[in-house]
Motif scaffolding. Structure first.
Motif, PDB file in Angstrom:
ATOM      1  N   CYS A  47       0.064  -3.910   8.881  1.00  0.00           N
ATOM      2  CA  CYS A  47      -1.111  -3.912   7.802  1.00  0.00           C
ATOM      3  C   CYS A  47      -2.154  -5.576   8.252  1.00  0.00           C
ATOM      4  O   CYS A  47      -1.056  -6.079   8.023  1.00  0.00           O
ATOM      5  N   LEU A  48      -3.503  -5.825   8.717  1.00  0.00           N
ATOM      6  CA  LEU A  48      -3.768  -6.484   8.374  1.00  0.00           C
ATOM      7  C   LEU A  48      -5.095  -7.451   7.805  1.00  0.00           C
ATOM      8  O   LEU A  48      -5.199  -8.010   7.361  1.00  0.00           O
ATOM      9  N   GLU A  49      -4.260  -6.554   6.506  1.00  0.00           N
ATOM     10  CA  GLU A  49      -4.904  -6.715   4.934  1.00  0.00           C
ATOM     11  C   GLU A  49      -6.574  -7.025   4.842  1.00  0.00           C
ATOM     12  O   GLU A  49      -6.308  -7.193   4.307  1.00  0.00           O
ATOM     13  N   CYS A  50      -6.968  -5.648   5.381  1.00  0.00           N
ATOM     14  CA  CYS A  50      -8.076  -6.077   5.663  1.00  0.00           C
ATOM     15  C   CYS A  50      -9.186  -4.857   4.636  1.00  0.00           C
ATOM     16  O   CYS A  50     -10.341  -5.478   4.314  1.00  0.00           O
ATOM     17  N   GLY A  51      -7.947  -4.132   4.142  1.00  0.00           N
ATOM     18  CA  GLY A  51      -9.288  -3.309   2.983  1.00  0.00           C
ATOM     19  C   GLY A  51      -9.849  -1.917   3.633  1.00  0.00           C
ATOM     20  O   GLY A  51     -10.594  -1.096   2.026  1.00  0.00           O
ATOM     21  N   THR A  52      -9.965  -1.965   4.373  1.00  0.00           N
ATOM     22  CA  THR A  52     -10.775  -0.356   4.732  1.00  0.00           C
ATOM     23  C   THR A  52      -9.999   0.440   4.141  1.00  0.00           C
ATOM     24  O   THR A  52     -11.019   1.306   3.587  1.00  0.00           O
ATOM     25  N   CYS A  53      -9.161   0.942   3.817  1.00  0.00           N
ATOM     26  CA  CYS A  53      -8.271   1.715   3.568  1.00  0.00           C
ATOM     27  C   CYS A  53      -8.884   2.350   2.136  1.00  0.00           C
ATOM     28  O   CYS A  53      -8.461   3.064   1.485  1.00  0.00           O
ATOM     29  N   CYS A  75      -8.180   2.912   9.989  1.00  0.00           N
ATOM     30  CA  CYS A  75      -7.809   1.563   9.971  1.00  0.00           C
ATOM     31  C   CYS A  75      -7.722   0.778  11.151  1.00  0.00           C
ATOM     32  O   CYS A  75      -7.425   1.312  12.319  1.00  0.00           O
ATOM     33  N   PRO A  76      -7.928  -0.541  11.394  1.00  0.00           N
ATOM     34  CA  PRO A  76      -7.955  -1.338  12.588  1.00  0.00           C
ATOM     35  C   PRO A  76      -6.274  -1.632  13.512  1.00  0.00           C
ATOM     36  O   PRO A  76      -6.398  -1.411  14.941  1.00  0.00           O
ATOM     37  N   ALA A  77      -5.747  -1.463  12.363  1.00  0.00           N
ATOM     38  CA  ALA A  77      -4.229  -1.294  13.167  1.00  0.00           C
ATOM     39  C   ALA A  77      -3.726   0.027  13.142  1.00  0.00           C
ATOM     40  O   ALA A  77      -2.213  -0.113  13.707  1.00  0.00           O
ATOM     41  N   LEU A 131      -2.388   2.579  11.400  1.00  0.00           N
ATOM     42  CA  LEU A 131      -0.671   2.465  10.705  1.00  0.00           C
ATOM     43  C   LEU A 131      -0.682   4.145  10.313  1.00  0.00           C
ATOM     44  O   LEU A 131      -0.112   4.642  10.312  1.00  0.00           O
ATOM     45  N   TYR A 132      -2.274   4.679  10.326  1.00  0.00           N
ATOM     46  CA  TYR A 132      -2.105   5.691   9.796  1.00  0.00           C
ATOM     47  C   TYR A 132      -2.178   7.477  10.960  1.00  0.00           C
ATOM     48  O   TYR A 132      -2.879   7.068  11.954  1.00  0.00           O
ATOM     49  N   PHE A 151       2.470   7.084   7.560  1.00  0.00           N
ATOM     50  CA  PHE A 151       2.164   5.627   7.498  1.00  0.00           C
ATOM     51  C   PHE A 151       3.239   4.660   7.199  1.00  0.00           C
ATOM     52  O   PHE A 151       3.975   4.832   6.152  1.00  0.00           O
ATOM     53  N   TRP A 175      -3.184  -0.099  -4.125  1.00  0.00           N
ATOM     54  CA  TRP A 175      -3.562  -1.317  -2.611  1.00  0.00           C
ATOM     55  C   TRP A 175      -3.547  -2.711  -3.595  1.00  0.00           C
ATOM     56  O   TRP A 175      -4.242  -2.777  -4.294  1.00  0.00           O
ATOM     57  N   ILE A 181       0.749  -1.336  -0.194  1.00  0.00           N
ATOM     58  CA  ILE A 181      -0.261  -0.153  -0.166  1.00  0.00           C
ATOM     59  C   ILE A 181       0.997   1.169   0.167  1.00  0.00           C
ATOM     60  O   ILE A 181       2.066   1.399   0.633  1.00  0.00           O
TER      61      ILE A 181
HETATM   62  S1  SF4 Z   1      -5.398  -2.272   4.515  1.00  0.00           S
HETATM   63 FE1  SF4 Z   1      -5.819  -0.559   5.368  1.00  0.00          FE
HETATM   64  S2  SF4 Z   1      -7.216  -0.218   7.021  1.00  0.00           S
HETATM   65 FE2  SF4 Z   1      -6.764  -2.170   6.845  1.00  0.00          FE
HETATM   66  S3  SF4 Z   1      -5.218  -2.468   8.007  1.00  0.00           S
HETATM   67 FE3  SF4 Z   1      -4.266  -2.301   6.301  1.00  0.00          FE
HETATM   68  S4  SF4 Z   1      -3.375  -0.344   6.171  1.00  0.00           S
HETATM   69 FE4  SF4 Z   1      -4.868  -0.451   7.849  1.00  0.00          FE
END
Ligand code: SF4
Ligand SMILES: Cc1cc2nc3c(=O)[nH]c(=O)nc-3n(C[C@H](O)[C@H](O)[C@H](O)COP(=O)(O)OP(=O)(O)OC[C@H]3O[C@@H](n4cnc5c(N)ncnc54)[C@H](O)[C@@H]3O)c2cc1C
Lengths: 101, 428
Positions: free
Chosen positions: A69-75, A49-51, A53-54, A64, A87, A27
């Motif tokens: 990253c938890l690879e959730c895709g929220t961002c 971002c649940p982690a 990271l931002y 950032f 991404w 990302i």
């Molecule tokens: S995908 Fe984006 S929102 Fe989800 S954990 Fe990674 S950086 Fe954070």
């Protein structure tokens, strides 16, 4: 205005198993000048971002780091067309590895 | 000739079930998963309603790595200062095929994928599919790194954050009001401690959902599921509303975890994992086209999921859609016709089943939740005040019961309550 944060998310991330791809960032953000509304969009990711990271420091500087990253895709959903340059999923065998999930 | 009859992308619930059924029917199947093992990238609440699994694996109760059968349903209306809980248990929760089981996706997905492998499917792990091979709109194969592999049919089972459905079926990127972010801690505790604290018979489990204000007054909810030796504690928040909050989602979760109704059951537990994942919440309105020439879309990739606050269902939808996709693919391969028209059998099967019927039934619900923010702040406070009026005895002369209950309702506004109740009933 974002309220004070008492929880240490980095400590939570350190419980997880990762194989971080040091060569390539899956990302990446655009340069702040290259995206209109950079700050407003960035602050959405600070909240979502649940982690965690931002980040924005006390002086308002943004940062950032994709490493936790938890690879959730929220961002991607929130800012994929605004301040994210790209991404992708991490490359082969890389990224987070949930043992229980 | 194509390299495989079918390539399945993603070894979650949908992918492994599809690969299993195809392999069992003698088709050549390749399943490609980006995690280093099935489940390595997956997280859920969660519990799976067994009806779907039982159809594919009649003896799954003996074979699958399940955690606990859910025999206690708890639903709370939570407010930062109070918590109102309903606890329901019933003999029906012990009926095979009508019951539900808590699972952890690491072990569970590996078992599912193993069934596919044992049936003859080839599986590759640790490789993300980067792109699809298409020809005049028809899907012909996949690209992974330097390699291109072809198949008569590609089944997309790559989950909620699919990077492939846009190209395959023109799926639009979901909107923030259609998606929620979920996060979860896995908290280890001895089995007896879990059973004592959650009032469970040995081996039995609880599903506990928190509606109302677990999310600082924003649209969302929280959950607690009991596993054998751990508790899954998590929170879900709808993206469009979350970005208007003043508190990051991980801090909301921490505040929820410290709530006097939540902290005691997990006290002293050891957090061993912290995970994040999205939930498709937009319901029927966000389901994309699920079929195109040479391609079928299943599970979360097809947005086949329902979140009603008191009931989250995505795994049973994934299992059933994987099963139906395999059935449609087998018929198409046998007929030598993998066109969208032939593969439309898949949508027919979905339409005729609970999958599309339930998605349609609850299609108004996402909008109701989103537009009724009182559910996440004023109503939990209203119920808190009613219960305080009912239970607190402070030596002041009592007011009549009618006033104890109605005064808090008046604070919200009787018309508002009636309107929202009607909206809620219509949406459900
Ligand atoms: S995908 Fe984006 S929102 Fe989800 S954990 Fe990674 S950086 Fe954070
Ligand atoms: C917090 C939370 C709580 C939930 N609670 C419940 C619950 O209690 N009950 C319930 O039934 N449902 C629940 N759900 C929903 C449920 O988890 C999902 O609906 C279900 O997991 C969907 O299964 P799937 O097979 O479609 O997708 P997934 O399980 O997400 O599988 C997709 C797979 O594809 C892989 N993949 C993705 N992209 C690629 C690629 N490009 N190349 C190769 N592989 C790829 C992924 O690594 C993954 O293994 C919950 C979800 C969340 C987030």
């Amino acid at each position: 205005m974002i309220k004070d944060i008492t929880v240490n998310v980095d400590a939570k991330l350190s419980l997880n198993r990762y194989d971080v791809d040091e060569e390539a960032a899956h990302i990446e953000l655009k340069e702040p000048d290259a995206a209109p509304d950079f700050d407003r969009e960035f602050d959405k990711l600070v909240l979502a971002c649940p982690a965690g990271l931002y980040k924005r420091d006390a002086d308002g500087r943004t940062s950032f780091d994709y490493a936790g990253c938890l690879e959730c895709g929220t961002c991607r959903i929130l800012c994929g067309t605004t301040i994210l340059d790209h991404w992708n999923y991490p490359g082969p065998t890389k990224g987070v590895e949930y043992r229980w999930g | 000739m194509a390299d495989f009859d079918v390539i399945v992308v993603g070894a979650g619930c949908a992918g492994s079930v599809a690969a299993y059924q195809l392999a069992k029917a003698g088709k050549s199947v390749l399943m490609i998963e980006r995690g280093n093992y099935a489940g390595a990238k997956n997280m859920t609440g969660g519990r799976i309603y067994s009806h779907s699994l039982k159809k594919v694996f009649p003896d799954f109760e003996e074979e699958a790595p399940l955690e606990r059968r859910v025999t206690h349903e708890r639903i709370s209306l939570i407010d930062p200062e109070a918590n109102f809980t309903i606890d329901f248990t019933s003999d029906k929760m012990h009926t095979p095929g009508e019951d539900s089981w808590t699972v952890l996706r690491g072990p569970f997905d590996q078992w599912l994928a193993q069934q596919a492998e044992d049936a003859g499917a080839e599986c590759i792990y640790g490789i993300p599919v980067d792109d699809l091979v298409t020809e005049d709109g028809a899907v012909k194969g996949v690209v992974a790194g330097e390699d291109t592999l072809t198949a008569d049919i590609v089944i997309l089972a790559d989950g909620v954050n699919s990077l492939l459905t846009a190209k395959a079926v023109g799926a639009p990127t979901p909107q923030p009001h259609q998606m929620a972010v979920g996060l979860k801690e896995l908290i280890e505790l001895p089995a007896e401690v879990i059973e004592d604290r959650l009032l469970l018979a040995p081996g039995e489990g609880a599903a506990w959902l928190f509606a109302g204000d677990a999310t600082h007054g924003h649209v969302g909810g929280a959950f607690m599921y009991t596993n054998k030796d751990s508790i899954s504690l998590g929170l879900v928040a709808t993206l469009s509303d979350l970005v208007t909050a003043d508190t990051p989602v991980y801090q909301m979760f921490e505040d929820f975890k410290q709530h006097p109704a939540v902290a005691p059951p997990v006290k002293g537990g050891k957090v061993v994992e912290y995970s994040g994942h999205m939930v498709p919440e937009g319901g029927y309105a966000m389901v994309p086209k699920l079929v195109t020439d040479g391609c079928l879309v299943t599970g979360d990739a097809g947005m086949l999921c329902i979140n009603l606050g008191y009931c989250v269902r995505g795994m049973d939808f994934a299992v059933t859609s994987g099963d139906f996709a395999a059935q449609a693919a087998i018929e198409a391969l046998d007929a030598g016709d993998v066109s969208a028209a032939k593969l439309a059998r898949y949508t027919q099967l979905l339409d005729g089943s609970y999958v599309m019927k339930d998605l349609r039934q609850f299609q108004k619900f996402p909008h109701f939740m989103e537009s009724t923010k009182r559910i996440f702040n004023e109503y939990p406070a209203m119920v808190r005040d009613m219960m305080n009026n009912l239970f607190i005895v402070d030596g002041e002369p009592c007011v009549p019961l009618r006033r104890k209950l109605m005064d808090p309702v008046k604070t919200v506004g009787i018309m508002n309550v009636l309107k929202d109740a009607k909206g809620g009933v219509t949406a459900l």
